[in-house]
Design a protein around this motif. Structure first.
Motif, PDB file in Angstrom:
ATOM      1  N   PHE A  55     -25.315 -46.022  12.693  1.00  0.00           N
ATOM      2  CA  PHE A  55     -25.817 -45.421  11.462  1.00  0.00           C
ATOM      3  C   PHE A  55     -26.737 -46.400  10.747  1.00  0.00           C
ATOM      4  O   PHE A  55     -26.567 -47.608  10.828  1.00  0.00           O
ATOM      5  CB  PHE A  55     -24.668 -45.087  10.508  1.00  0.00           C
ATOM      6  N   VAL A  56     -27.704 -45.852  10.007  1.00  0.00           N
ATOM      7  CA  VAL A  56     -28.547 -46.645   9.110  1.00  0.00           C
ATOM      8  C   VAL A  56     -28.454 -46.013   7.728  1.00  0.00           C
ATOM      9  O   VAL A  56     -28.654 -44.797   7.579  1.00  0.00           O
ATOM     10  CB  VAL A  56     -30.015 -46.681   9.577  1.00  0.00           C
ATOM     11  N   ILE A  57     -28.138 -46.828   6.713  1.00  0.00           N
ATOM     12  CA  ILE A  57     -28.026 -46.314   5.353  1.00  0.00           C
ATOM     13  C   ILE A  57     -29.406 -46.254   4.702  1.00  0.00           C
ATOM     14  O   ILE A  57     -30.134 -47.243   4.691  1.00  0.00           O
ATOM     15  CB  ILE A  57     -27.094 -47.188   4.498  1.00  0.00           C
ATOM     16  N   VAL A  58     -29.738 -45.103   4.162  1.00  0.00           N
ATOM     17  CA  VAL A  58     -31.005 -44.910   3.462  1.00  0.00           C
ATOM     18  C   VAL A  58     -30.832 -45.161   1.963  1.00  0.00           C
ATOM     19  O   VAL A  58     -31.699 -45.752   1.313  1.00  0.00           O
ATOM     20  CB  VAL A  58     -31.547 -43.485   3.699  1.00  0.00           C
ATOM     21  N   SER A  59     -29.714 -44.720   1.418  1.00  0.00           N
ATOM     22  CA  SER A  59     -29.456 -44.941  -0.006  1.00  0.00           C
ATOM     23  C   SER A  59     -27.951 -44.910  -0.258  1.00  0.00           C
ATOM     24  O   SER A  59     -27.189 -44.337   0.525  1.00  0.00           O
ATOM     25  CB  SER A  59     -30.151 -43.881  -0.868  1.00  0.00           C
ATOM     26  N   GLY A  60     -27.543 -45.525  -1.367  1.00  0.00           N
ATOM     27  CA  GLY A  60     -26.130 -45.549  -1.729  1.00  0.00           C
ATOM     28  C   GLY A  60     -25.399 -46.752  -1.149  1.00  0.00           C
ATOM     29  O   GLY A  60     -25.972 -47.561  -0.421  1.00  0.00           O
ATOM     30  N   VAL A  61     -24.118 -46.846  -1.489  1.00  0.00           N
ATOM     31  CA  VAL A  61     -23.277 -47.959  -1.043  1.00  0.00           C
ATOM     32  C   VAL A  61     -21.956 -47.413  -0.510  1.00  0.00           C
ATOM     33  O   VAL A  61     -21.361 -46.504  -1.094  1.00  0.00           O
ATOM     34  CB  VAL A  61     -22.991 -48.945  -2.198  1.00  0.00           C
ATOM     35  N   THR A  62     -21.520 -47.962   0.618  1.00  0.00           N
ATOM     36  CA  THR A  62     -20.233 -47.586   1.203  1.00  0.00           C
ATOM     37  C   THR A  62     -19.338 -48.810   1.301  1.00  0.00           C
ATOM     38  O   THR A  62     -19.807 -49.946   1.398  1.00  0.00           O
ATOM     39  CB  THR A  62     -20.394 -47.014   2.625  1.00  0.00           C
ATOM     40  N   SER A  63     -18.041 -48.575   1.280  1.00  0.00           N
ATOM     41  CA  SER A  63     -17.068 -49.614   1.607  1.00  0.00           C
ATOM     42  C   SER A  63     -16.651 -49.403   3.055  1.00  0.00           C
ATOM     43  O   SER A  63     -16.672 -48.284   3.558  1.00  0.00           O
ATOM     44  CB  SER A  63     -15.846 -49.526   0.684  1.00  0.00           C
ATOM     45  N   ILE A  64     -16.309 -50.501   3.727  1.00  0.00           N
ATOM     46  CA  ILE A  64     -15.874 -50.440   5.115  1.00  0.00           C
ATOM     47  C   ILE A  64     -14.400 -50.788   5.164  1.00  0.00           C
ATOM     48  O   ILE A  64     -14.003 -51.875   4.730  1.00  0.00           O
ATOM     49  CB  ILE A  64     -16.668 -51.423   6.007  1.00  0.00           C
ATOM     50  N   PHE A  65     -13.588 -49.861   5.672  1.00  0.00           N
ATOM     51  CA  PHE A  65     -12.138 -50.034   5.689  1.00  0.00           C
ATOM     52  C   PHE A  65     -11.609 -50.169   7.114  1.00  0.00           C
ATOM     53  O   PHE A  65     -12.139 -49.565   8.049  1.00  0.00           O
ATOM     54  CB  PHE A  65     -11.440 -48.825   5.052  1.00  0.00           C
ATOM     55  N   SER A  66     -10.537 -50.953   7.242  1.00  0.00           N
ATOM     56  CA  SER A  66      -9.799 -51.010   8.502  1.00  0.00           C
ATOM     57  C   SER A  66      -8.880 -49.796   8.573  1.00  0.00           C
ATOM     58  O   SER A  66      -8.752 -49.034   7.609  1.00  0.00           O
ATOM     59  CB  SER A  66      -8.958 -52.287   8.569  1.00  0.00           C
ATOM     60  N   ASN A  67      -8.215 -49.638   9.723  1.00  0.00           N
ATOM     61  CA  ASN A  67      -7.306 -48.498   9.863  1.00  0.00           C
ATOM     62  C   ASN A  67      -6.045 -48.650   9.018  1.00  0.00           C
ATOM     63  O   ASN A  67      -5.231 -47.727   8.941  1.00  0.00           O
ATOM     64  CB  ASN A  67      -6.937 -48.277  11.341  1.00  0.00           C
ATOM     65  N   THR A  68      -5.876 -49.806   8.375  1.00  0.00           N
ATOM     66  CA  THR A  68      -4.755 -50.003   7.450  1.00  0.00           C
ATOM     67  C   THR A  68      -5.220 -49.892   6.000  1.00  0.00           C
ATOM     68  O   THR A  68      -4.526 -50.328   5.072  1.00  0.00           O
ATOM     69  CB  THR A  68      -4.099 -51.372   7.680  1.00  0.00           C
ATOM     70  N   ASN A  69      -6.423 -49.316   5.798  1.00  0.00           N
ATOM     71  CA  ASN A  69      -6.983 -49.073   4.466  1.00  0.00           C
ATOM     72  C   ASN A  69      -7.256 -50.353   3.683  1.00  0.00           C
ATOM     73  O   ASN A  69      -7.147 -50.386   2.454  1.00  0.00           O
ATOM     74  CB  ASN A  69      -6.075 -48.149   3.654  1.00  0.00           C
ATOM     75  N   VAL A  70      -7.646 -51.404   4.397  1.00  0.00           N
ATOM     76  CA  VAL A  70      -8.052 -52.654   3.752  1.00  0.00           C
ATOM     77  C   VAL A  70      -9.576 -52.734   3.776  1.00  0.00           C
ATOM     78  O   VAL A  70     -10.189 -52.584   4.839  1.00  0.00           O
ATOM     79  CB  VAL A  70      -7.453 -53.878   4.473  1.00  0.00           C
ATOM     80  N   ALA A  71     -10.189 -52.955   2.626  1.00  0.00           N
ATOM     81  CA  ALA A  71     -11.647 -53.074   2.549  1.00  0.00           C
ATOM     82  C   ALA A  71     -12.071 -54.413   3.142  1.00  0.00           C
ATOM     83  O   ALA A  71     -11.627 -55.466   2.681  1.00  0.00           O
ATOM     84  CB  ALA A  71     -12.107 -52.973   1.100  1.00  0.00           C
ATOM     85  N   ILE A  72     -12.914 -54.383   4.178  1.00  0.00           N
ATOM     86  CA  ILE A  72     -13.340 -55.627   4.824  1.00  0.00           C
ATOM     87  C   ILE A  72     -14.806 -55.946   4.585  1.00  0.00           C
ATOM     88  O   ILE A  72     -15.235 -57.080   4.776  1.00  0.00           O
ATOM     89  CB  ILE A  72     -13.075 -55.576   6.347  1.00  0.00           C
TER      90      ILE A  72
END
Length: 220
Positions: A55-72
């Motif tokens: 994926f390539v982000i065009v706009s906005g911000v995302t958080s990236i989570f592990s499968n244990t719901n920890v933001a990495i």
């Protein structure tokens, strides 16, 4: 050149590289999909089937989570979302009201990379940016809790808000909630608040229920 300037220049360079990378892929005619995410919408980032995506982000911000719901990690405009080399299942979640991304099949992208050296270099550059962000987080995690919290907040502030006010403070964008920061740092909300109060006593941060500003220099 200080590390803040390096971070800002690196962010700008990544956006330029990502723009060229995205344009080349779209012009190539390979299958693609434009996806619009609303706040808190999730998107699978690592392969759970036989069709991994990039994926390539065009706009906005995302958080990236592990499968244990920890933001990495976090990713914004111009960032590549290519975490297929990681063994654990990861997913993204939209932090801003809207996030727009383009999705491509990984095999289609790799076929294009095999035919285009410049595309290969752009992809490699963006993968290195992801790796450096994760390595920087690991390094900052070796600090004591108070300074680790300050370092994490400072890194996010200079990355997502380049404006410094007349008091030398940078405001952390408000989509980084206290809950999100605590998750990313790896502490409870009470611990986060306790150390923010200590940092405010040292005049390194200013915060209330809605606003959090940090010293642009993050002096320890």
């Amino acid at each position: 050149m200080n590390t803040d300037t390096l971070t800002q220049n690196e962010t700008l360079d990544t956006k330029i590289q990502a723009g060229k990378f995205l344009t080349t892929l779209l012009d190539s005619g390979i299958a693609n999909e434009r996806i619009v995410l609303k706040k808190n919408d999730k998107i699978e980032l690592t392969a759970s089937n036989d069709t991994p995506y990039i994926f390539v982000i065009v706009s906005g911000v995302t958080s990236i989570f592990s499968n244990t719901n920890v933001a990495i990690d976090f990713a914004g405009e111009g960032d590549l979302l290519d975490y297929n080399i990681y063994s654990s299942q990861l997913f993204g979640k939209a932090l801003t009201d809207e996030v727009i991304v383009w999705r491509f099949s990984q095999i289609d992208v790799f076929n294009q990379i095999a035919q285009n050296t410049e595309l290969q270099l752009q992809h490699y550059h963006m993968l290195q940016i992801i790796q450096r962000r994760l390595e920087k987080k690991q390094m900052q995690a070796t600090l004591d809790t108070k300074n680790m919290i300050a370092a994490f907040i400072h890194t996010l502030a200079i990355r997502y808000n380049t404006q410094t006010d007349d008091q030398g403070m940078i405001e952390l964008p408000r989509y980084f909630s206290r809950k999100m920061i605590a998750n990313y740092v790896g502490v409870g909300l009470t611990t986060l608040t306790t150390h923010l109060q200590k940092l405010m006593e040292e005049e390194r941060v200013i915060f209330n229920s809605r606003v959090l500003l940090i010293d642009a220099e993050n002096r320890i």
